[in-house]
Scaffold this motif. Sequence first.
Motif, short mmCIF file in Angstrom:
data_model
loop_
_atom_site.label_atom_id
_atom_site.label_comp_id
_atom_site.label_asym_id
_atom_site.label_seq_id
_atom_site.Cartn_x
_atom_site.Cartn_y
_atom_site.Cartn_z
N LEU A 108 0.82 -1.21 0.00
CA LEU A 108 0.00 0.00 0.00
C LEU A 108 0.86 1.26 0.00
CD1 LEU A 108 -2.75 1.43 0.25
CD2 LEU A 108 -2.59 1.09 2.73
N THR A 109 1.96 1.25 0.76
CA THR A 109 2.80 2.44 0.82
C THR A 109 3.61 2.63 -0.46
OG1 THR A 109 4.57 1.22 1.94
CG2 THR A 109 2.97 2.35 3.32
N PRO A 112 0.30 2.76 -3.92
CA PRO A 112 -1.07 3.06 -3.51
C PRO A 112 -2.05 3.12 -4.68
CG PRO A 112 0.32 5.01 -3.33
CD PRO A 112 1.23 3.85 -3.57
N GLU A 113 -1.53 3.42 -5.86
CA GLU A 113 -2.41 3.52 -7.03
C GLU A 113 -2.96 2.16 -7.46
OE1 GLU A 113 1.49 2.26 -8.60
OE2 GLU A 113 0.83 3.68 -7.06
N ARG A 114 -2.34 1.07 -7.00
CA ARG A 114 -2.79 -0.27 -7.39
C ARG A 114 -3.53 -1.00 -6.28
NH1 ARG A 114 -1.50 -2.06 -12.21
NH2 ARG A 114 -3.58 -2.88 -11.80
N HIS A 204 11.10 -5.53 11.07
CA HIS A 204 10.74 -4.52 10.06
C HIS A 204 9.85 -3.44 10.69
CE1 HIS A 204 9.88 -2.98 6.04
NE2 HIS A 204 8.61 -2.90 6.39
N ILE A 205 10.11 -2.20 10.30
CA ILE A 205 9.29 -1.07 10.75
C ILE A 205 8.68 -0.41 9.52
CG2 ILE A 205 9.31 1.20 11.86
CD1 ILE A 205 11.50 0.20 13.68
N PRO A 206 7.37 -0.22 9.50
CA PRO A 206 6.74 0.36 8.31
C PRO A 206 7.07 1.84 8.15
CG PRO A 206 5.14 0.16 10.08
CD PRO A 206 6.39 -0.52 10.56
N ASP A 207 6.88 2.33 6.94
CA ASP A 207 7.06 3.75 6.64
C ASP A 207 5.79 4.47 7.09
OD1 ASP A 207 7.30 6.28 5.56
OD2 ASP A 207 7.97 5.61 3.59
N VAL A 214 -2.18 7.33 3.28
CA VAL A 214 -3.15 6.40 2.66
C VAL A 214 -3.87 5.57 3.72
CG1 VAL A 214 -2.00 6.26 0.42
CG2 VAL A 214 -1.26 4.75 2.27
N SER A 215 -3.89 6.06 4.95
CA SER A 215 -4.47 5.28 6.05
C SER A 215 -5.96 5.06 5.89
CB SER A 215 -4.16 5.94 7.40
OG SER A 215 -4.73 7.24 7.46
N ASP A 216 -6.62 5.87 5.05
CA ASP A 216 -8.05 5.66 4.81
C ASP A 216 -8.31 4.38 4.02
OD1 ASP A 216 -6.74 6.93 2.61
OD2 ASP A 216 -8.69 7.47 1.77
N ARG A 217 -7.26 3.80 3.45
CA ARG A 217 -7.39 2.55 2.71
C ARG A 217 -6.82 1.35 3.47
NH1 ARG A 217 -4.81 3.93 -2.88
NH2 ARG A 217 -4.34 5.99 -1.99
N LEU A 218 -6.51 1.56 4.74
CA LEU A 218 -5.95 0.49 5.57
C LEU A 218 -6.89 0.16 6.71
CD1 LEU A 218 -3.63 -1.36 6.57
CD2 LEU A 218 -2.73 0.66 7.78
N ILE A 219 -7.19 -1.12 6.86
CA ILE A 219 -7.93 -1.61 8.02
C ILE A 219 -6.99 -2.52 8.80
CG2 ILE A 219 -9.88 -2.98 8.83
CD1 ILE A 219 -11.40 -2.10 6.35
#
Length: 278
Positions: A108-109, A112-114, A204-207, A214-219
């Motif tokens: 996603l990070t 995000p377009e895909r 691993h630590i996410p960006d 783009v958190s509106d597309r993450l649950i």
Amino acid sequence: MNSDTLRVPGATLFYEVRGSGPLLLLLPGGGGDAAVFDPIAEILAEHFTVVGIDPRGYSHSILDSGHPEEQRVDVQSEDAYRLITHLTDEPAYVFGGSSGAIVGIDLLTRHPERVRRVVAHEPPYFALLPDAKAHRELVDEVYTLFRTEGLAAAGARFLEGIGSTMKPMPKPADLPPRAAAMISRLMANQPAFMEHELRQFTSHIPDIESLARVSDRLILAAGRNTGTNLPARPARELATRLGVEVTEFPGGHSFTDEPVEFADLLIEALLSSSSVNS
């Protein structure tokens, strides 16, 4: 259900496809493969073109080198991106469990377009936690046990260390043929997981800065039965940092504990106009 392969740099990826509708890519946890989704895939296939993948180096997905290699989040993420672009011109839905949740978030990070929406179920970002040092020591202990006493001792210590929230794998002899074959593959995958993925993914630590955009597309999801045990804590920590809620799903760390209820909530979460919060 149909299966096929896709050539990517350094590997040939195996994947399974069933159903119709918008693409939903399923990303398994460490050492898992496409067949782990069998208990929920048929329900999901009533709404989506469901694609399950064997991550590179596991089960049917063969590395060009012919030997196990270090598993990297960014490489598995790019594999997922290439598979999505191979199968559809539209953004895809993504579900990832455990290590697969880390891959889905990275996807996603990076692209995000895909990605239309990601449900990330209990990503093991141990390094994100305030007591990360203790969890790093646990993982190092598990790895040392694996190298000195073998897989069984390491696996038992890991299950104990995360709160005994995961069930041991059943014996193949007790299962129907496809499930038995899957369990045999997962057992064969475990040494590579212990050697080349467990330490790498849990550190691993996410960006977070990119993810916040783009958190509106993450649950972010956690198993109801996991409670406050280690597998659920990184999702809650990441949710706090992003200012979002965590969705509670039926069962524990595994999405197959209560498959029908899990699949129904996953469909609702993916297709809702806003995230489904606990």
